[in-house]
Write a protein that holds these residues in place. Structure first.
Motif, PDB file in Angstrom:
ATOM      1  N   ALA A 110       0.750  -1.329   0.213  1.00 44.47           N
ATOM      2  CA  ALA A 110       0.337  -0.096   0.030  1.00 44.47           C
ATOM      3  C   ALA A 110       0.910   1.182  -0.033  1.00 44.47           C
ATOM      4  O   ALA A 110       0.672   2.270  -0.744  1.00 44.47           O
ATOM      5  N   HIS A 115      -0.854   4.539  -1.539  1.00 44.73           N
ATOM      6  CA  HIS A 115      -2.200   4.103  -0.828  1.00 44.73           C
ATOM      7  C   HIS A 115      -2.011   4.221   0.610  1.00 44.73           C
ATOM      8  O   HIS A 115      -2.244   3.222   1.497  1.00 44.73           O
ATOM      9  N   LEU A 118      -4.296   3.116   3.230  1.00 46.09           N
ATOM     10  CA  LEU A 118      -4.884   1.778   3.413  1.00 46.09           C
ATOM     11  C   LEU A 118      -4.082   1.079   4.591  1.00 46.09           C
ATOM     12  O   LEU A 118      -3.798  -0.058   4.864  1.00 46.09           O
TER      13      LEU A 118
END
Length: 180
Positions: A110, A115, A118
């Motif tokens: 992630a 990301h 996350l």
């Protein structure tokens, strides 16, 4: 706040790659979980009289009247419906570090793929968001088994590998799923 956008909700083929990538992985992960559940039901997953997880050996055991099933296991995390939160295994001090490798693999993925939301230790999540996190982690780690512990207020999410079935008469067989 909506954390995920489903691929079927995509606005156009030209949509930003991040949303499409996550939504594609999410759909793939949901499909994997469905396929894994159906395959593992053949030996009885979901119908055991009891289950146990030994963190020191990394083995999950399901006990049935006529057999036991064991497999190497990892803990992805836990979902608390009461607090509306998801806690990754690597952030849970009650989980041994060697039991959270899959969760750490997902965290690293992630962060490396942009990301970071996350990869937070604890995430506000309803059941749908927690299920999405699990589906993404199952997909990213190519898990070959998935188990959600029974419980009404909280659940432990476990991934597992090849299953060894030991019958009451001592005979042993194996159940393996290969993910391509």
């Amino acid at each position: 706040m909506k954390m995920f956008k489903r691929a079927k909700e995509a606005k156009s083929a030209g949509q930003a790659g991040e949303s499409t990538d996550l939504s594609t992985l999410l759909l793939q992960g949901e499909d994997m979980i469905d396929q894994l559940a159906r395959a593992h039901m053949s030996w009885g997953l979901g119908s055991a009289d009891r289950w146990d997880l030994d963190q020191t050996t990394g083995i999950i055991t399901w006990t049935f009247p006529e057999k036991t099933a064991t497999a190497p296991a990892q803990i992805l995390g836990s979902f608390s419906q009461a607090s509306g939160s998801w806690l990754w295994a690597w952030a849970n001090t009650s989980i041994l570090p060697e039991m959270s490798r899959d969760a750490g693999t997902f965290r690293d993925w992630a962060e490396a793929h942009g990301h970071p939301h996350l990869a937070q230790p604890k995430i506000d999540a309803d059941e749908t968001a927690a299920s999405s996190l699990v589906a993404l982690a199952v997909r990213v780690t190519n898990a070959t088994g998935y188990y959600k512990s029974p419980g009404t207020n909280s659940a432990l999410i476990i991934t597992f590998g090849p299953v060894t079935l030991t019958a009451a008469d001592g005979s042993v067989s194996s159940f393996t799923i290969n993910i391509d």
